[in-house]
Design a protein around this motif. Sequence first.
Motif, PDB file in Angstrom:
ATOM      1  N   ARG A 193       9.547  22.768   6.733  1.00 23.75           N
ATOM      2  CA  ARG A 193       8.808  23.972   6.359  1.00 23.75           C
ATOM      3  C   ARG A 193       8.192  23.844   4.962  1.00 23.75           C
ATOM      4  N   ARG A 194       7.880  22.629   4.600  1.00 19.69           N
ATOM      5  CA  ARG A 194       7.279  22.388   3.296  1.00 19.69           C
ATOM      6  C   ARG A 194       5.934  21.697   3.509  1.00 19.69           C
ATOM      7  N   PRO A 195       4.829  22.415   3.373  1.00 19.94           N
ATOM      8  CA  PRO A 195       3.514  21.817   3.599  1.00 19.94           C
ATOM      9  C   PRO A 195       3.239  20.668   2.627  1.00 19.94           C
ATOM     10  N   CYS A 196       2.443  19.740   3.098  1.00 19.15           N
ATOM     11  CA  CYS A 196       2.085  18.573   2.292  1.00 19.15           C
ATOM     12  C   CYS A 196       0.576  18.378   2.405  1.00 19.15           C
ATOM     13  N   ALA A 197      -0.179  19.361   1.927  1.00 20.88           N
ATOM     14  CA  ALA A 197      -1.631  19.360   2.109  1.00 20.88           C
ATOM     15  C   ALA A 197      -2.287  18.244   1.311  1.00 20.88           C
ATOM     16  N   MET A 198      -2.997  17.372   2.006  1.00 18.81           N
ATOM     17  CA  MET A 198      -3.746  16.308   1.348  1.00 18.81           C
ATOM     18  C   MET A 198      -5.006  16.004   2.144  1.00 18.81           C
ATOM     19  N   PHE A 199      -6.028  15.566   1.444  1.00 18.28           N
ATOM     20  CA  PHE A 199      -7.358  15.306   2.004  1.00 18.28           C
ATOM     21  C   PHE A 199      -7.584  13.808   1.875  1.00 18.28           C
ATOM     22  N   ILE A 200      -7.442  13.099   2.985  1.00 16.20           N
ATOM     23  CA  ILE A 200      -7.488  11.638   2.959  1.00 16.20           C
ATOM     24  C   ILE A 200      -8.910  11.166   3.253  1.00 16.20           C
ATOM     25  N   ARG A 201      -9.567  10.649   2.234  1.00 12.32           N
ATOM     26  CA  ARG A 201     -10.907  10.078   2.402  1.00 12.32           C
ATOM     27  C   ARG A 201     -10.762   8.621   2.806  1.00 12.32           C
ATOM     28  N   SER A 202     -10.903   8.348   4.077  1.00 14.67           N
ATOM     29  CA  SER A 202     -10.744   6.995   4.597  1.00 14.67           C
ATOM     30  C   SER A 202     -12.116   6.455   4.971  1.00 14.67           C
ATOM     31  N   ILE A 203     -12.529   5.372   4.308  1.00 12.43           N
ATOM     32  CA  ILE A 203     -13.929   4.950   4.342  1.00 12.43           C
ATOM     33  C   ILE A 203     -14.104   3.685   5.182  1.00 12.43           C
ATOM     34  N   ALA A 204     -14.922   3.783   6.204  1.00  9.17           N
ATOM     35  CA  ALA A 204     -15.194   2.654   7.089  1.00  9.17           C
ATOM     36  C   ALA A 204     -16.498   1.972   6.702  1.00  9.17           C
ATOM     37  N   TYR A 211      -7.202  14.030   7.721  1.00 11.46           N
ATOM     38  CA  TYR A 211      -7.677  12.657   7.676  1.00 11.46           C
ATOM     39  C   TYR A 211      -9.182  12.690   7.906  1.00 11.46           C
ATOM     40  N   ILE A 212      -9.945  12.341   6.875  1.00 12.31           N
ATOM     41  CA  ILE A 212     -11.400  12.401   6.941  1.00 12.31           C
ATOM     42  C   ILE A 212     -11.934  10.993   7.138  1.00 12.31           C
ATOM     43  N   SER A 213     -12.413  10.722   8.333  1.00  6.38           N
ATOM     44  CA  SER A 213     -12.914   9.393   8.674  1.00  6.38           C
ATOM     45  C   SER A 213     -14.385   9.305   8.287  1.00  6.38           C
ATOM     46  N   GLU A 214     -14.626   8.706   7.115  1.00  7.03           N
ATOM     47  CA  GLU A 214     -15.993   8.550   6.609  1.00  7.03           C
ATOM     48  C   GLU A 214     -16.562   7.196   7.043  1.00  7.03           C
ATOM     49  N   ASN A 273     -23.499  19.107   5.809  1.00  8.50           N
ATOM     50  CA  ASN A 273     -22.843  20.372   6.153  1.00  8.50           C
ATOM     51  C   ASN A 273     -21.485  20.159   6.816  1.00  8.50           C
ATOM     52  N   GLU A 274     -21.346  19.091   7.582  1.00 11.01           N
ATOM     53  CA  GLU A 274     -20.046  18.806   8.185  1.00 11.01           C
ATOM     54  C   GLU A 274     -19.006  18.517   7.104  1.00 11.01           C
ATOM     55  N   TYR A 275     -19.414  17.809   6.048  1.00 17.01           N
ATOM     56  CA  TYR A 275     -18.462  17.500   4.985  1.00 17.01           C
ATOM     57  C   TYR A 275     -18.058  18.770   4.235  1.00 17.01           C
ATOM     58  N   ARG A 276     -19.033  19.624   3.967  1.00 18.37           N
ATOM     59  CA  ARG A 276     -18.714  20.899   3.324  1.00 18.37           C
ATOM     60  C   ARG A 276     -17.729  21.699   4.181  1.00 18.37           C
ATOM     61  N   GLU A 277     -17.970  21.715   5.471  1.00 14.27           N
ATOM     62  CA  GLU A 277     -17.099  22.457   6.384  1.00 14.27           C
ATOM     63  C   GLU A 277     -15.696  21.870   6.394  1.00 14.27           C
ATOM     64  N   ALA A 278     -15.593  20.540   6.383  1.00  9.11           N
ATOM     65  CA  ALA A 278     -14.289  19.888   6.379  1.00  9.11           C
ATOM     66  C   ALA A 278     -13.497  20.271   5.137  1.00  9.11           C
TER      67      ALA A 278
END
Length: 315
Positions: free
Chosen positions: A104-115, A164-167, A147-152
């Motif tokens: 019950r402990r959130p671990c919010a992170m935004f993973i920029r994973s670049i292909a 997990y943001i698959s760029e 706009n998709e990135y802004r929305e994400a």
Amino acid sequence: MESKSETLREVIKETVRHHLTRENGLAMGQCLTAVGWVGGTLPELYEEDGMVELSMADVAGAGFAVGAALAGKRPIYVIRYQGFNWYNAPIIANYACKSKEIWRRPCAMFIRSIAMEGGIGPVAGRSHHAIYYRMPGVRILSPMTPNEYREAYREFMANDDVYYISEHRGAYPNTQELPDTLQDEPDIILFPISITRFAATEAARSLLEQGIRVSVAHIFRVKPFAPSYVSLENLRAARFGGIVLDDDYPDGIAKALAHDLSVTTGAEMQTLGLDNRSAGFDKKVDNLPPDRDKIVRFVLARIEQAVADQRARNQ
């Protein structure tokens, strides 16, 4: 005011700047402030501003990012090459993604994973979002437009999940949105992910010139996968079913989503991704995602085979 001419690269850069200067967040990763600033996607800020340089120990960086997330800093964790997820994924998938459910402990992170592809060998290249797909507790988005990135990012800031943001570096110069193009009574419908979305759009135009009606339903939200009602109806109407395209090997997300689409609609689905072999560094042994011509050939072969099968059944 948002400029219509902003590139995806510029939007990512301003998103990171906002996160550090307005949201008191962190950006963490390797060689962030080195020449190029990760393909021009980072603002020229430094440690006092929240830009945290991590060591070159690939298996350790994710642990620091997860710790920052547990402390409520909502880090943007930059993985410069998606192939490095084989070193980064264990603590993200087995701790960050499970923390909210189990403790019950959130671990919010935004993973920029670049292909990226092209001359970078068997480890670093291509998309590797399939590593995370089978695990609970993660959302996977693959934004290819401003706009998709802004929305994400807005969605990430509105909740406490692991994103997990698959760029893909090939999309960084893009300024245009990629709306679905759904033909009436299509012959076939394409469901592309990541960088294949651009090639799929080009292939659909080329095939239309040959009299073949091809719809394109873009996949931005990979997990949870929730195709629109109109795209599902379009798939049901397609004469020869659909194809899921990916910048990864088909034995992963592509086949999983193709199965879901087939179960939901009853349509026959195919997949197209990387060839089933490792990439080398030379062009002769590279392994690139499906381009326009490869998609066109695959669609034509699929239709030809389907027509032949129908004739055989009717005899």
